[in-house]
Design an enzyme around this catalytic site. Structure first.
Site, PDB file in Angstrom:
ATOM      1  CE  LYS A  83      -4.315   1.060   2.403  1.00 33.37           C
ATOM      2  NZ  LYS A  83      -5.031   0.860   3.663  1.00 33.37           N
TER       3      LYS A  83
HETATM    4  C1  E4P Z   1      -8.452   1.865   3.750  1.00 31.47           C
HETATM    5  O1  E4P Z   1      -7.608   1.174   3.249  1.00 31.47           O
HETATM    6  C2  E4P Z   1      -8.287   2.515   5.057  1.00 31.47           C
HETATM    7  O2  E4P Z   1      -7.616   1.613   5.897  1.00 31.47           O
HETATM    8  C3  E4P Z   1      -9.593   2.801   5.739  1.00 31.47           C
HETATM    9  O3  E4P Z   1     -10.697   2.409   4.962  1.00 31.47           O
HETATM   10  C4  E4P Z   1      -9.686   4.160   6.312  1.00 31.47           C
HETATM   11  O4  E4P Z   1     -10.936   4.296   6.959  1.00 31.47           O
HETATM   12  P1  E4P Z   1     -11.249   5.454   8.011  1.00 31.47           P
HETATM   13  O5  E4P Z   1     -11.429   6.723   7.254  1.00 31.47           O
HETATM   14  O6  E4P Z   1     -12.498   5.022   8.681  1.00 31.47           O
HETATM   15  O7  E4P Z   1     -10.060   5.518   8.938  1.00 31.47           O
END
Ligand code: E4P
Length: 217
Positions: A83
């Site tokens: 990522k």
């Molecule tokens: C995605 O890969 C992120 O880990 C996640 O969806 C972020 O979500 P949040 O905005 O609820 O922290």
């Protein structure tokens, strides 16, 4: 549509994996911190629970270190997806890792132009954050709609991974628009099955069945 769970909680992942409905896992540095575990250990643990793609995020912000970290992360297991943040260094790293055959997830996407750049960099997944846009009174779902149109216009293979999902309606709307994947926190994922009429109907069926005095087995 694929279902990923957005957590580094291995007990939750195990429970959802057992349903056979899970296609993968996404994590981020905040979720790793919440788990209280060593990053590489917890990613290895998750990759043993599921054969699906498991996103593990680099911590570096410069290209050279991102690539070094990516090589460490992808060596943990075959199903690790690296990522990367939506920055020029992140996109450069995405292009390089894609050419090496490593799967990538470009994260922190908040605009259609950012998603277009990630697709051009060959990202396996783009992660538009719906909830965080809604949080500032913008329309997260509109972003998913725009990216779907752009990717279809040009036949990009990059999969739209709807992220920052906060409600069951986010899941439903992502499916209607045609997101390829949703990544959902465990509690929201479990809540998708809930309907009061299902519970009420089942109670009535069970009570009537008991009255018959019969047994199937
Ligand atoms: C995605 O890969 C992120 O880990 C996640 O969806 C972020 O979500 P949040 O905005 O609820 O922290």
């Amino acid at each position: 549509m694929k279902f990923f769970v957005d957590t580094a909680d291995t007990a939750e992942i195990q429970e959802l994996e057992a349903t056979g409905l899970l296609d993968g896992v996404t994590t981020n540095p905040s979720l790793i911190a919440k788990s209280g575990k060593n990053f590489k250990d917890v990613i290895a643990e998750i990759c043993k629970i599921t054969n699906g793609d498991v996103s593990a995020e680099v911590a570096a912000t410069d290209f050279d270190t991102m690539i070094k970290e990516a090589h460490v992360l992808r060596a943990i297991a075959d199903n690790v997806v690296v990522k990367l943040p939506l920055t020029f260094d992140g996109l450069k790293a995405c292009k390089q890792l894609t050419s090496e055959g490593t799967k990538t997830n470009v994260t922190l996407c908040f605009s259609a132009n950012q998603a277009l750049l990630a697709a051009k960099a060959g990202a396996t997944y783009i992660s538009p954050f719906i909830g965080r846009l809604d949080d500032i009174n913008l329309d997260g779902m509109e972003l998913i709609r725009e990216i779907r149109v752009i990717y279809d216009n040009y036949g990009f293979d990059t999969e739209i991974l709807a992220a920052s999902i906060r409600t069951p309606n986010h899941v439903k709307d992502s499916a209607i628009i045609g997101a390829d994947v949703v990544t959902v926190p465990p509690a929201t994922l479990k809540s998708l099955i809930k309907h009061p009429l299902t519970d009420k109907g089942l109670d009535a069926f069970l009570s009537d069945w008991a009255k018959t005095g019969q047994s199937i087995l």
